[in-house]
Design an enzyme around this catalytic site. Structure first.
Site, short mmCIF file in Angstrom:
data_model
loop_
_atom_site.label_atom_id
_atom_site.label_comp_id
_atom_site.label_asym_id
_atom_site.label_seq_id
_atom_site.Cartn_x
_atom_site.Cartn_y
_atom_site.Cartn_z
CG HIS A 1 -1.51 -1.16 1.51
ND1 HIS A 1 -1.37 -1.96 2.75
CD2 HIS A 1 -3.17 -2.00 1.22
CE1 HIS A 1 -2.39 -2.96 2.67
NE2 HIS A 1 -2.73 -3.24 1.68
CG ASP B 1 1.94 -0.92 3.74
OD1 ASP B 1 1.42 -0.50 4.09
OD2 ASP B 1 2.18 -2.05 2.47
CD GLU C 1 -6.61 -8.75 -2.46
OE1 GLU C 1 -5.88 -7.84 -2.49
OE2 GLU C 1 -6.48 -9.22 -1.13
CG ASP D 1 -5.15 -12.54 6.90
OD1 ASP D 1 -5.20 -12.67 5.15
OD2 ASP D 1 -5.12 -11.32 7.25
C1 GLO Z 1 -7.04 -8.12 3.72
C2 GLO Z 1 -6.54 -7.77 2.16
C3 GLO Z 1 -5.51 -7.17 1.90
C4 GLO Z 1 -5.42 -6.68 0.07
C5 GLO Z 1 -4.31 -5.93 0.61
C6 GLO Z 1 -4.65 -4.80 -0.91
O1 GLO Z 1 -7.41 -8.94 3.75
O2 GLO Z 1 -6.41 -9.28 1.80
O3 GLO Z 1 -4.46 -7.17 2.38
O4 GLO Z 1 -4.43 -7.27 -0.18
O5 GLO Z 1 -5.48 -4.40 1.22
O6 GLO Z 1 -3.60 -3.99 -1.14
MG MG Z 2 -5.17 -9.55 -0.46
#
Ligand code: GLO
Ligand code: MG
Length: 378
Positions: free
Chosen positions: A54, A57, A181, A257
């Protein structure tokens, strides 16, 4: 030997994965902060070829332009020194409380504008780091309170937002692509772009559908109770697999995760089989979090573990493909296609007798995964 065969595969990590500090909704951080430049060097030192980020980050929100440029120069220098590249950029349009009611779907036009401004600034950062993909996970683009807006209005706002972003990216004309996503829910809110299927249908409503793709994440599929390999397969089939987020997750729970290989080995095997057998050329990107009990040093074990799990599963894919008994079973199964209609009185001479072989085939997957099969090189 795993090395040679896997040398062309590019392994990538979100910077946020190693910078994650082990907090969860019920517990405070357990690790000290990791500087993004150290994250880049650490990833390179532990076998990664690429990273995603991001923009936030690297560049804290509210940084001045000179500060942004200084951080970008430092990141580019670190990339040059380590040989690591940036394969995707995105933006954190979820953690700031201003986005508590949504980013692109917020009921306040001024917040939607802020979300757009964040994305556009992050696209710029992506360009400057050479990222070929801008990937959006709209972590607040859903609702806790269903009555607060019509989901149709939300989809129209998402459509307008993505149209504008695709247009903005196209104007820069350096081939950057845009992806979405999907994820079904956040702890308390449901998201509108929930699964690969939702995203593919949504993309078809955009002005420039050819520029927009999808990044499935294994955990997000499992959260929705879906088979991760089928989610990835739909994206591949549609020519829309612009990226993939590898991790692990037990089904129908909120975002765990876990490290790739940390759960559901068989599902992970079939995802790797799909990516390898289809020769998907994109980076194998990991998006997981080290355990909350992992210390600062253990974060690098997490990195090595993700990569090694992929390499081992890819080797299992090769064993499966080359196993003589598997080959024979698959050969027999293919012959069923030419079989006579079972209701025909007399089957023609030489037609195969249909015996179900799936029990054995499925068990062979288990044996191969357990390492109890001695066929092949393994
Ligand atoms: C959270 C997501 C996040 C995305 C990220 C992409 O659940 O997986 O980590 O992958 O924000 O920029
Ligand atoms: Mg992700």
């Amino acid at each position: 030997m795993l090395g040679g065969e896997t040398a062309q595969r590019r392994f990538s990590f979100g910077l946020w994965t190693v910078m994650n500090r082990g907090a969860d909704p019920f517990g405070a951080p357990t690790r000290s902060p990791l500087d993004p430049l150290q994250a880049i060097s650490g990833l390179a030192a532990h076998g990664a070829h690429a990273f995603e980020l991001h923009a936030e980050d690297l560049i804290p929100p509210g940084s001045s332009l000179p500060e942004r440029d200084r951080l970008l120069r430092a990141a580019r220098q670190r990339m040059e020194d380590t040989g690591i590249v940036c394969v995707a950029c995105g933006s954190d349009v979820f953690s700031d409380p201003i986005f508590k009611d949504g980013g692109l779907v917020s009921n306040e036009a001024r917040v939607r504008r802020q979300a757009m401004a964040r994305y556009m600034a992050a696209i710029e950062v992506g360009h400057l780091l050479g990222a070929p993909l801008f990937n959006i996970w709209g972590g607040r683009d859903g609702a806790e309170v269903d009555a607060s807006r019509s989901p149709i209005d939300a989809l129209k706002r998402l459509r307008d937002g993505f149209n504008e972003l695709a247009e903005y990216i196209a104007r820069q004309s350096d081939g950057m692509r845009l992806s979405i996503e999907p994820k079904p829910n956040e702890p308390r809110g449901d998201l509108y772009l929930a699964t690969v299927g939702h995203v593919l249908a949504f993309i078809a409503t955009l002005d420039r559908p050819e520029h927009v793709g999808v990044v499935p994440e294994l955990a997000h599929a499992a959260m929705a109770g879906l088979h991760p390999a089928y989610e990835v397969a739909h994206a591949l089939y549609a020519g829309k697999l612009f990226g993939v987020h590898l991790n692990a997750q037990r089904p129908l729970r909120f975002d765990q995760d876990l490290r790739f290989g940390g759960a559901n080995l068989k599902d992970s095997f079939f995802v790797v089989q799909l990516l390898e057998e289809e020769n998907w050329p994109g980076p194998r990107s990991f998006d997981a979090h080290p355990y909350r009990t992992t210390d600062e040093q253990g974060v690098w074990e997490f990195v090595k573990g993700c990569i090694r799990a992929y390499q081992i599963l890819a080797e299992k894919v090769r064993q499966f493909r080359e196993d003589p008994e598997v080959q024979e079973l698959l050969h027999q199964i293919r012959q069923w296609d030419e079989m006579a209609d079972p209701h025909e009185a007399a089957a023609p001479e030489g037609s195969v007798r249909r015996v179900f072989l799936y029990e054995r085939l499925d068990h062979l997957v288990f044996e191969i995964l357990m390492g109890t099969r001695s066929s092949g090189r393994g």
